[in-house]
Design an enzyme around this catalytic site. Structure first.
Site, short mmCIF file in Angstrom:
data_model
loop_
_atom_site.label_atom_id
_atom_site.label_comp_id
_atom_site.label_asym_id
_atom_site.label_seq_id
_atom_site.Cartn_x
_atom_site.Cartn_y
_atom_site.Cartn_z
N HIS A 1 6.82 -22.62 -30.44
CA HIS A 1 5.52 -22.83 -31.08
C HIS A 1 4.75 -23.92 -30.33
O HIS A 1 5.37 -24.93 -29.96
CB HIS A 1 5.75 -23.27 -32.53
CG HIS A 1 4.48 -23.58 -33.26
ND1 HIS A 1 3.64 -22.60 -33.73
CD2 HIS A 1 3.90 -24.77 -33.59
CE1 HIS A 1 2.61 -23.17 -34.32
NE2 HIS A 1 2.74 -24.49 -34.24
N GLU B 1 6.46 3.42 8.33
CA GLU B 1 5.19 3.16 7.65
C GLU B 1 4.01 3.51 8.57
O GLU B 1 3.90 3.01 9.67
CB GLU B 1 5.12 1.68 7.20
CG GLU B 1 3.80 1.25 6.60
CD GLU B 1 3.28 2.14 5.48
OE1 GLU B 1 3.98 2.31 4.47
OE2 GLU B 1 2.15 2.69 5.62
N ALA B 2 3.13 4.38 8.03
CA ALA B 2 1.98 4.85 8.81
C ALA B 2 0.82 3.87 8.76
O ALA B 2 0.01 3.79 9.69
CB ALA B 2 1.54 6.20 8.29
N ASP C 1 4.78 7.05 -6.58
CA ASP C 1 3.64 7.90 -6.92
C ASP C 1 3.77 9.34 -6.41
O ASP C 1 3.13 10.24 -6.95
CB ASP C 1 2.34 7.30 -6.35
CG ASP C 1 1.91 6.06 -7.12
OD1 ASP C 1 2.61 5.66 -8.07
OD2 ASP C 1 0.86 5.48 -6.76
N GLY D 1 3.67 -2.72 2.46
CA GLY D 1 3.20 -3.18 1.14
C GLY D 1 2.46 -2.08 0.41
O GLY D 1 2.31 -2.13 -0.80
N GLU E 1 -0.19 0.09 6.34
CA GLU E 1 0.20 -1.31 6.20
C GLU E 1 1.44 -1.41 5.33
O GLU E 1 1.51 -0.78 4.27
CB GLU E 1 -0.92 -2.11 5.51
CG GLU E 1 -2.22 -2.17 6.29
CD GLU E 1 -2.12 -3.13 7.46
OE1 GLU E 1 -1.03 -3.70 7.69
OE2 GLU E 1 -3.14 -3.28 8.15
N ARG F 1 -6.33 9.85 -7.61
CA ARG F 1 -5.24 9.87 -6.63
C ARG F 1 -4.20 10.91 -7.03
O ARG F 1 -3.80 10.99 -8.19
CB ARG F 1 -4.59 8.47 -6.53
CG ARG F 1 -5.50 7.48 -5.83
CD ARG F 1 -4.89 6.11 -5.72
NE ARG F 1 -3.71 6.07 -4.88
CZ ARG F 1 -3.70 5.99 -3.55
NH1 ARG F 1 -4.84 5.92 -2.89
NH2 ARG F 1 -2.58 5.97 -2.88
N CYS G 1 -0.37 -0.95 -3.45
CA CYS G 1 -0.34 -2.04 -4.42
C CYS G 1 -0.71 -3.38 -3.77
O CYS G 1 -1.61 -4.07 -4.21
CB CYS G 1 1.05 -2.12 -5.05
SG CYS G 1 1.22 -3.46 -6.22
#
Ligand SMILES: Cc1cc2nc3c(=O)[nH]c(=O)nc-3n(C[C@H](O)[C@H](O)[C@H](O)COP(=O)(O)OP(=O)(O)OC[C@H]3O[C@@H](n4cnc5c(N)ncnc54)[C@H](O)[C@@H]3O)c2cc1C
Length: 458
Positions: free
Chosen positions: A435, A31-32, A301, A36, A34, A262, A39
């Site tokens: 209900h 991970e470059a 993504d 998480g 943070e 994006r 999102c």
């Protein structure tokens, strides 16, 4: 040598790493930024937190109507930011601990694929058997004269600012911009929401998008469709934006223009060394999330056009990629795509709209149940709420469910279950939902499609 290396620790990468490890793999996640990803740090969670506040502001109106006496409601923005940042910090910490507990190595830094079964991170070579690409999307500047000025901010810059702009133009096609516009308006900003598209949320059913537009206008947001910014420049009164909408030219003076564009993040990480095309709009994968390169999967993504960039899609892909990487035959079922929007009321949908169903040649039946005619809906003032069901006539196959209303993001899960389990309209129509709840309207919409609604005065 790792069994699986995951590049990117966001909504797609984290479940990919965890599932690979559950299946007995030796796993590293690179991970470059943070853990998480977008999102948790700059998207769903911070904006979700702000939208909860936007909802609470409105709930006090209902409170007043029902006899609750609350004076002087105002948003303490610094307090909101503090709580939001604490929440994100807490989640990040939890995520790091979970990954570590599962024996997954977290490697900090930007990964670059060298093409010989290795990823290089800050000089260290990390060898893999299988690689899962989960590098997300990245910001792109809008293309209009003046878009490089500091007054033009993306949603990440807006969400990390210490104060909200007083006058703002929210411009673009992303649905998340509608959330931003509503939050800003409910916090007291003067908001114009402009989109190049013909309608706000053109992907949604007409019934839903027109109702949402009514709510957003009711919040004081001016909506402009078929809009283009001609130029933007600093002036004496503020930031002057010239724009046209449907042939009409306007000038707005604002403090900021907020944009959200994006595109898949695939350049500059050595994809060419795997024979993959860095210039394509996004990475193409098959139902197993396999790319065209051997032993390389991609999720989230980085594999999506902008309108399909969702965390739940990324998460499901992550699990499928991990299972295939670890030798289990696993496939995506993209048939039941879910969309959600955390405006107030919320918008959520699954499957196809009535218009799309007609275009595909189905013998279509549509049923609807307004939440204003649902008992709980009446109690909580669901004036614009509605559930719409699209189905095919002969077997009652459910093709789509579209809704606007409180808890739509929760209720769409019930529709997801129904469609995934291949429930028919008849089956949905006969379920005794508790209900008083809004979910009862799911059954009522199904009954309406079958021509036997119980509570519609027809
Ligand atoms: C304002 C906003 C609100 C949103 N709200 C929602 C919502 O309510 N619900 C929803 O479903 N979706 C929402 N989304 C979309 C959602 O955030 C994304 O679809 C999701 O984060 C995609 O996950 P991902 O893992 O593909 O990418 P990301 O979460 O972007 O993670 C990618 C990670 O890869 C890292 N990375 C990139 N390149 C490298 C490299 N070379 N080496 C190492 N690490 C690298 C990045 O630092 C990043 O952490 C929202 C988006 C925005 C902008």
């Amino acid at each position: 040598m790792y069994d699986v290396v995951v590049l990117g620790g966001g909504a797609g990468g984290v479940p990919a790493a965890i599932r690979s490890s559950q299946l007995g793999g030796r796993v590293a996640i690179v991970e470059a930024g943070e853990l998480g990803g977008l999102c948790m740090n700059r998207g769903c969670i911070p904006l979700g937190h702000m939208m909860k506040v936007a909802q609470l502001v409105k709930d006090f109106d209902l409170g007043k109507l029902t006899g609750l006496d609350v004076a002087n409601i105002r948003i303490d923005y610094p307090a909101l930011v503090r709580r939001r940042d604490d929440l994100i910090g807490f989640m990040r910490q939890g995520l790091r601990a979970t990954l570590q507990k599962k024996g997954i190595e977290i490697i900090r830094g930007r990964g670059r694929i060298t093409g010989d079964g290795a990823v290089e991170v800050e000089g260290r070579r990390i060898l893999y058997r299988k690689l899962i690409l989960a590098t997300g999307a990245k910001w792109r500047k809008s293309e209009f004269a003046g878009s490089d000025l500091d007054e033009v901010v993306n949603t990440e810059q807006l969400l990390t600012a210490q104060a909200m702009p007083k006058r703002v133009l929210v411009f673009g096609e992303s649905p998340w911009l509608v959330e931003i516009a509503q939050f800003l308006a409910r916090s007291g900003s003067l908001v114009t929401l402009a989109t190049p598209q013909k309608h706000l949320l053109p992907e949604e059913s007409k019934t839903i998008r027109t109702r949402l537009a009514t709510v957003i206008r009711g919040d004081g947001v001016e909506i402009m469709t078929m809009a283009a910014i001609e130029n933007a420049a600093r002036g004496k009164e503020g930031f002057a934006v010239k724009l046209s909408a449907g042939g009409v030219h306007r000038e707005l003076v604002v403090d900021n223009v907020v944009t959200l564009e994006r595109v898949a993040n695939l350049r500059g990480m050595g994809l060419g060394n795997l024979g993959l095309d860095e210039e394509s709009p996004y990475l193409r994968v098959d139902q197993k999330t396999q790319t065209e390169a051997r032993d390389v999967y991609a999720v989230g993504d980085v594999t999506a056009p902008p309108q399909e960039q969702f965390s739940h899609r990324a998460g499901r892909m992550g699990v499928v990629a991990a299972e295939n990487a670890m030798g289990i035959d696993s496939s995506l079922d993209d048939g039941a795509r879910v969309r959600v929007l955390f405006t107030h009321p919320q918008v959520a949908s699954i499957g196809i709209t009535p218009k799309e169903a007609h275009a595909r040649g189905y013998d279509v039946i549509v049923g609807a149940a307004p939440l204003a005619m649902n008992s709980l809906g009446m109690i909580i003032g669901e004036e614009e709420g509605i559930i719409e069901i699209v189905a095919e006539r002969s077997y009652g196959e459910i093709l789509g469910v579209h809704m606007i209303g409180s808890c739509a993001s929760e209720m769409i899960g019930q529709a997801l279950l129904a469609i995934t389990m291949e429930a028919t309209l008849n089956e949905l129509a006969s379920l005794p939902f508790p209900h008083p709840t809004l979910s009862e309207s799911l059954a009522e919409a199904a009954r309406d499609a079958l021509g036997r609604s119980l509570y519609l005065p027809l």
